[in-house]
Design a protein around this motif. Structure first.
Motif, PDB file in Angstrom:
ATOM      1  N   ASP A  69       0.778  -1.278   0.035  1.00 55.69           N
ATOM      2  CA  ASP A  69      -0.010   0.067  -0.087  1.00 55.69           C
ATOM      3  C   ASP A  69       0.805   1.324  -0.133  1.00 55.69           C
ATOM      4  N   VAL A  70       2.095   1.218   0.431  1.00 54.31           N
ATOM      5  CA  VAL A  70       3.124   2.403   0.648  1.00 54.31           C
ATOM      6  C   VAL A  70       4.415   1.691   0.095  1.00 54.31           C
ATOM      7  N   LEU A  71       5.067   2.664  -0.961  1.00 55.45           N
ATOM      8  CA  LEU A  71       6.480   2.330  -1.473  1.00 55.45           C
ATOM      9  C   LEU A  71       7.262   3.424  -0.982  1.00 55.45           C
ATOM     10  N   VAL A  72       8.204   3.086  -0.243  1.00 54.77           N
ATOM     11  CA  VAL A  72       9.290   4.119   0.023  1.00 54.77           C
ATOM     12  C   VAL A  72      10.465   3.857  -0.915  1.00 54.77           C
ATOM     13  N   VAL A  73      10.836   5.032  -1.563  1.00 54.74           N
ATOM     14  CA  VAL A  73      12.022   5.023  -2.417  1.00 54.74           C
ATOM     15  C   VAL A  73      12.984   5.801  -2.183  1.00 54.74           C
TER      16      VAL A  73
END
Length: 206
Positions: A36-40
């Motif tokens: 649901d969340v992608l940290v890049v």
């Protein structure tokens, strides 16, 4: 939640910052993982490679794709619209990154918040205005993707008018009104007039 970083050290550091939060569950950092969340995390200026990667995530992930928290050293404001298109809802400066800031930001984003620096918010609004006035409006579209004549028809449906009454008020033929509705519902996969009106209301068009 997933984490993608340009190098192993950054990846390990961010995962360590987030690992102590019981509210978060890590899934593999690959498209299709339904995060649901992608940290890049990027070392330098975000470029075309980053956006290409984010588009793969958005197109192959479950439902609408992950909400993206982008941690970056420098960000070119000219890329804001492209970033938003790729799912970016938060921009965090890498130099000032702290565990508490990152954790609270990821939690906020997972709950629907967007976190952009104030200056970037103003720039994004200016870019959206230019997109609307210079690209969409001349082609008969609104920011929602609904054509202006579709909006006009939906407004009258919401007021309770029938097809013949809508045609008379807009000086269209009844066939044109039906074609406008059919095109809208087919394009947006809406299954009824009431569904189309509800969609337009949620989009803020009517």
């Amino acid at each position: 939640m997933s984490v993608h970083a340009a190098d192993e050290i950054s990846l390990a550091g961010v995962r360590a910052m987030l690992g102590g939060c019981e509210e978060m569950e890590f899934v593999p950092a690959e498209p299709g993982s339904c995060a649901d969340v992608l940290v890049v995390v990027e070392d330098e200026v975000v470029g075309t490679g980053t956006f290409a990667m984010l588009r793969r995530w958005q197109s192959s992930s479950c439902e609408t794709g992950p909400r993206v928290v982008l941690v970056v050293e420098r960000f070119n404001s000219e890329h804001l619209l492209m970033a938003v298109e790729c799912g970016v809802v938060a921009l965090l400066p890498r130099a000032d990154l702290r565990e508490s800031t990152l954790v609270s930001s990821v939690i906020a984003v997972s709950q629907g918040a967007a976190l952009l620096p104030y200056r970037m918010q103003g720039i994004l609004l200016d870019q959206l205005h230019q997109l609307r006035s210079q690209v969409l409006a001349p082609a008969g579209f609104t920011l929602s993707g609904i054509e202006t004549r579709e909006r006009d028809v939906l407004q009258l449906i919401a007021q309770g008018l029938q097809t013949d009454e809508i045609a008379e008020q807009l000086t269209y033929s009844e066939g044109t009104v039906k074609n406008v509705l059919y095109g809208l519902m087919a394009r947006l996969r809406l299954n009824s007039r009431s569904h189309a009106v509800a969609y337009a209301m949620r989009a803020g068009v009517i």
